[in-house]
Scaffold this motif. Structure first.
Motif, mmCIF file in Angstrom:
data_model
loop_
_atom_site.group_PDB
_atom_site.id
_atom_site.type_symbol
_atom_site.label_atom_id
_atom_site.label_comp_id
_atom_site.label_asym_id
_atom_site.label_seq_id
_atom_site.Cartn_x
_atom_site.Cartn_y
_atom_site.Cartn_z
ATOM 1 N N VAL A 19 0.854 -1.181 0.000
ATOM 2 C CA VAL A 19 0.000 0.000 0.000
ATOM 3 C C VAL A 19 0.892 1.234 0.000
ATOM 4 O O VAL A 19 1.773 1.375 0.835
ATOM 5 C CB VAL A 19 -0.929 0.025 1.234
ATOM 6 C CG1 VAL A 19 -1.731 1.317 1.280
ATOM 7 C CG2 VAL A 19 -1.847 -1.185 1.224
ATOM 8 N N HIS A 21 0.658 5.517 -0.057
ATOM 9 C CA HIS A 21 -0.282 6.591 0.214
ATOM 10 C C HIS A 21 -0.074 7.817 -0.669
ATOM 11 O O HIS A 21 -0.796 8.806 -0.514
ATOM 12 C CB HIS A 21 -0.215 6.973 1.697
ATOM 13 C CG HIS A 21 -0.587 5.819 2.588
ATOM 14 N ND1 HIS A 21 -1.888 5.409 2.775
ATOM 15 C CD2 HIS A 21 0.176 4.968 3.308
ATOM 16 C CE1 HIS A 21 -1.904 4.364 3.579
ATOM 17 N NE2 HIS A 21 -0.667 4.068 3.919
ATOM 18 N N LYS A 72 -9.132 0.933 -4.734
ATOM 19 C CA LYS A 72 -10.342 1.366 -4.070
ATOM 20 C C LYS A 72 -9.971 2.337 -2.959
ATOM 21 O O LYS A 72 -9.079 2.048 -2.158
ATOM 22 C CB LYS A 72 -11.078 0.162 -3.489
ATOM 23 C CG LYS A 72 -12.407 0.493 -2.871
ATOM 24 C CD LYS A 72 -13.103 -0.768 -2.407
ATOM 25 C CE LYS A 72 -14.417 -0.433 -1.751
ATOM 26 N NZ LYS A 72 -15.095 -1.648 -1.277
ATOM 27 N N ARG A 73 -10.609 3.455 -2.929
ATOM 28 C CA ARG A 73 -10.338 4.453 -1.895
ATOM 29 C C ARG A 73 -10.793 3.906 -0.541
ATOM 30 O O ARG A 73 -11.896 3.401 -0.405
ATOM 31 C CB ARG A 73 -11.069 5.737 -2.234
ATOM 32 C CG ARG A 73 -10.724 6.858 -1.300
ATOM 33 C CD ARG A 73 -11.441 8.114 -1.704
ATOM 34 N NE ARG A 73 -10.847 9.213 -0.977
ATOM 35 C CZ ARG A 73 -10.387 10.309 -1.529
ATOM 36 N NH1 ARG A 73 -10.508 10.482 -2.815
ATOM 37 N NH2 ARG A 73 -9.850 11.245 -0.815
ATOM 38 N N GLY A 74 -9.941 4.025 0.464
ATOM 39 C CA GLY A 74 -10.247 3.481 1.787
ATOM 40 C C GLY A 74 -11.029 4.465 2.648
ATOM 41 O O GLY A 74 -11.228 5.627 2.306
#
Length: 76
Positions: A19, A21, A72-74
């Motif tokens: 992941v 950011h 996918k936006r968290g």
């Protein structure tokens, strides 16, 4: 021949998810992963891709496979 379940288990055991950011962080992670591979292994991987390419008469065959991913936006 392997079953679908065996192939899926092998993928789950070897795939890694990361992941990032930001685009900068993603670039840094990609560069670190690339730098961790010795040059001779990079050359072998490129050669493997070349050998797997289909060498037919159709011009659309002269390209590498694309990787498909979903982002996918968290937080929701």
């Amino acid at each position: 021949m392997e079953t679908v379940e065996e192939r899926a288990a092998a993928r789950r055991a070897s795939w890694v998810g990361i992941v990032a950011h930001s685009f900068r962080e993603a670039e840094d992670l990609k560069r670190a992963a690339y730098d961790a591979i010795p040059p001779h292994e990079r050359a072998e991987a490129i050669w493997e891709l070349v050998m797997r390419m289909p060498w037919g008469d159709d011009a659309t065959e002269y390209r590498l496979d694309r990787t498909v991913a979903r982002v996918k936006r968290g937080g929701r």
